[in-house]
Design a protein around this motif. Structure first.
Motif, PDB file in Angstrom:
ATOM      1  N   THR A 114       8.547  40.298  12.304  1.00 14.26           N
ATOM      2  CA  THR A 114       7.150  40.538  12.676  1.00 14.26           C
ATOM      3  C   THR A 114       6.812  39.832  13.988  1.00 14.26           C
ATOM      4  N   ALA A 115       7.850  39.464  14.748  1.00 15.63           N
ATOM      5  CA  ALA A 115       7.632  38.772  16.018  1.00 15.63           C
ATOM      6  C   ALA A 115       6.780  39.615  16.959  1.00 15.63           C
ATOM      7  N   THR A 116       5.919  38.954  17.705  1.00 16.95           N
ATOM      8  CA  THR A 116       5.058  39.651  18.667  1.00 16.95           C
ATOM      9  C   THR A 116       5.845  39.972  19.947  1.00 16.95           C
ATOM     10  N   GLY A 128      15.283  39.236  14.133  1.00 17.25           N
ATOM     11  CA  GLY A 128      15.267  39.410  12.676  1.00 17.25           C
ATOM     12  C   GLY A 128      16.534  38.908  11.999  1.00 17.25           C
ATOM     13  N   LEU A 129      17.213  37.982  12.650  1.00 15.57           N
ATOM     14  CA  LEU A 129      18.486  37.487  12.102  1.00 15.57           C
ATOM     15  C   LEU A 129      18.426  36.016  11.707  1.00 15.57           C
ATOM     16  N   GLY A 130      17.255  35.397  11.857  1.00 15.98           N
ATOM     17  CA  GLY A 130      17.145  33.963  11.580  1.00 15.98           C
ATOM     18  C   GLY A 130      17.423  33.606  10.126  1.00 15.98           C
ATOM     19  N   GLY A 150       2.189  28.625   2.219  1.00 17.35           N
ATOM     20  CA  GLY A 150       3.311  28.240   3.063  1.00 17.35           C
ATOM     21  C   GLY A 150       4.656  28.610   2.487  1.00 17.35           C
ATOM     22  N   THR A 151       5.671  28.169   3.196  1.00 13.28           N
ATOM     23  CA  THR A 151       7.058  28.536   2.885  1.00 13.28           C
ATOM     24  C   THR A 151       7.908  27.277   2.862  1.00 13.28           C
ATOM     25  N   THR A 152       8.814  27.218   1.904  1.00 10.14           N
ATOM     26  CA  THR A 152       9.760  26.104   1.845  1.00 10.14           C
ATOM     27  C   THR A 152      11.181  26.648   1.798  1.00 10.14           C
ATOM     28  N   GLY A 203       1.373  27.318   6.095  1.00  5.54           N
ATOM     29  CA  GLY A 203       1.245  28.505   6.927  1.00  5.54           C
ATOM     30  C   GLY A 203       0.887  29.723   6.106  1.00  5.54           C
ATOM     31  N   PRO A 204       1.071  30.911   6.684  1.00  8.20           N
ATOM     32  CA  PRO A 204       0.630  32.145   6.024  1.00  8.20           C
ATOM     33  C   PRO A 204       1.510  32.554   4.854  1.00  8.20           C
ATOM     34  N   GLY A 205       2.733  31.998   4.787  1.00  6.43           N
ATOM     35  CA  GLY A 205       3.660  32.439   3.753  1.00  6.43           C
ATOM     36  C   GLY A 205       4.253  33.795   4.095  1.00  6.43           C
ATOM     37  N   ILE A 206       5.167  34.248   3.258  1.00  9.85           N
ATOM     38  CA  ILE A 206       5.872  35.512   3.483  1.00  9.85           C
ATOM     39  C   ILE A 206       5.567  36.447   2.309  1.00  9.85           C
ATOM     40  N   PRO A 207       4.892  37.582   2.582  1.00 13.17           N
ATOM     41  CA  PRO A 207       4.485  38.486   1.495  1.00 13.17           C
ATOM     42  C   PRO A 207       5.677  39.082   0.741  1.00 13.17           C
TER      43      PRO A 207
HETATM   44  N1  LIG Z   1       8.149  29.981   7.997  1.00 18.37           N
HETATM   45  C1  LIG Z   1       7.700  31.254   7.979  1.00 18.37           C
HETATM   46  N2  LIG Z   1       6.396  31.529   7.712  1.00 18.37           N
HETATM   47  C2  LIG Z   1       5.941  32.799   7.687  1.00 18.37           C
HETATM   48  N3  LIG Z   1       6.707  33.883   7.912  1.00 18.37           N
HETATM   49  C3  LIG Z   1       8.013  33.671   8.194  1.00 18.37           C
HETATM   50  C4  LIG Z   1       8.579  32.362   8.243  1.00 18.37           C
HETATM   51  N4  LIG Z   1       9.901  32.478   8.510  1.00 18.37           N
HETATM   52  C5  LIG Z   1      10.146  33.784   8.622  1.00 18.37           C
HETATM   53  N5  LIG Z   1       9.021  34.520   8.433  1.00 18.37           N
HETATM   54  C6  LIG Z   1       8.926  36.004   8.414  1.00 18.37           C
HETATM   55  O1  LIG Z   1      10.217  36.545   8.161  1.00 18.37           O
HETATM   56  C7  LIG Z   1      10.607  37.405   9.247  1.00 18.37           C
HETATM   57  C8  LIG Z   1      12.109  37.310   9.463  1.00 18.37           C
HETATM   58  O2  LIG Z   1      12.454  36.007   9.937  1.00 18.37           O
HETATM   59  P1  LIG Z   1      13.807  35.827  10.762  1.00 18.37           P
HETATM   60  O3  LIG Z   1      14.937  36.385   9.944  1.00 18.37           O
HETATM   61  O4  LIG Z   1      13.936  34.415  11.175  1.00 18.37           O
HETATM   62  O5  LIG Z   1      13.643  36.787  12.007  1.00 18.37           O
HETATM   63  P2  LIG Z   1      12.715  36.639  13.327  1.00 18.37           P
HETATM   64  O6  LIG Z   1      12.287  35.199  13.426  1.00 18.37           O
HETATM   65  O7  LIG Z   1      13.620  37.050  14.436  1.00 18.37           O
HETATM   66  O8  LIG Z   1      11.553  37.565  13.125  1.00 18.37           O
HETATM   67  C9  LIG Z   1       9.757  36.950  10.408  1.00 18.37           C
HETATM   68  O9  LIG Z   1       9.606  37.955  11.377  1.00 18.37           O
HETATM   69  C10 LIG Z   1       8.444  36.602   9.729  1.00 18.37           C
HETATM   70  O10 LIG Z   1       7.713  37.767   9.432  1.00 18.37           O
END
Ligand SMILES: Nc1ncnc2c1ncn2[C@@H]1O[C@H](COP(=O)(O)OP(=O)(O)O)[C@@H](O)[C@H]1O
Ligand SMILES: [Mg+2]
Length: 145
Positions: A100-102, A113-115, A135-137, A84-88
């Motif tokens: 960054t949820a839509t 934002g609590l996941g 991607g992200t692991t 996937g796009p990964g996390i900057p």
């Molecule tokens: N697997 C992933 N790939 C890309 N970005 C991710 C991924 N998991 C989380 N993110 C980014 O991290 C942010 C915070 O994630 P999370 O704490 O789960 O909150 P939420 O899902 O409610 O936005 C997301 O909004 C997104 O920008």
């Protein structure tokens, strides 16, 4: 657990990005497997929170992922490796409330934002690695005695 501990069960599951219809099914399936093999309920509760949050993050933000479940005599380890796009900025993503949820995702009840913070809070070990454009692991473990 110790390094010598042998894995009692290893199973892989596929999670598909944008598939909100089936989002949550992998964590539900794992929950029933863990119940079936008699993992302590408190460990199942914590794992289920972590697994659901990790699964929905793949559905919302990534293309696809493989979740690997490993059960040991006193611990469960999970790896969720996505393409996937990964996390900057991982540090920022870990902050409670950052999302960054839509609008569409928020309308479905996601995006608090609590996941990621909840995954860390409910596990005994948590590691996140991310590469932008790749991607992200996530790797986490829940143990009991
Ligand atoms: N697997 C992933 N790939 C890309 N970005 C991710 C991924 N998991 C989380 N993110 C980014 O991290 C942010 C915070 O994630 P999370 O704490 O789960 O909150 P939420 O899902 O409610 O936005 C997301 O909004 C997104 O920008
Ligand atoms: Mg999330």
């Amino acid at each position: 657990m110790t390094a010598a501990d042998e894995v009692l069960l290893r199973e892989r599951f596929r999670i598909t990005g944008s598939d909100f219809e089936h989002g949550g099914e992998v964590s539900a399936r794992i929950k029933s497997i863990l119940k079936e093999i008699g993992i302590p309920v408190e460990a199942i509760r914590r794992l289920s929170i972590a697994n659901f949050e990790a699964e929905m993050n793949v559905v919302m933000y990534a293309d696809e992922a493989t979740l690997t479940l490993e059960v040991f005599s006193n611990a469960v380890r999970v790896e969720v490796a996505d393409r996937g796009p990964g996390i900057p900025d991982v540090e920022k993503a870990m902050e409670p409330g950052f999302s960054t949820a839509t609008e569409e995702m928020r309308a479905r009840g996601f995006g608090a934002g609590l996941g990621l913070p909840n995954i860390e809070r409910n596990t005994d070990e948590f590691v996140i690695e991310s590469e932008v454009g790749t991607g992200t692991t996530l790797r986490y473990r829940v143990s009991w005695s």
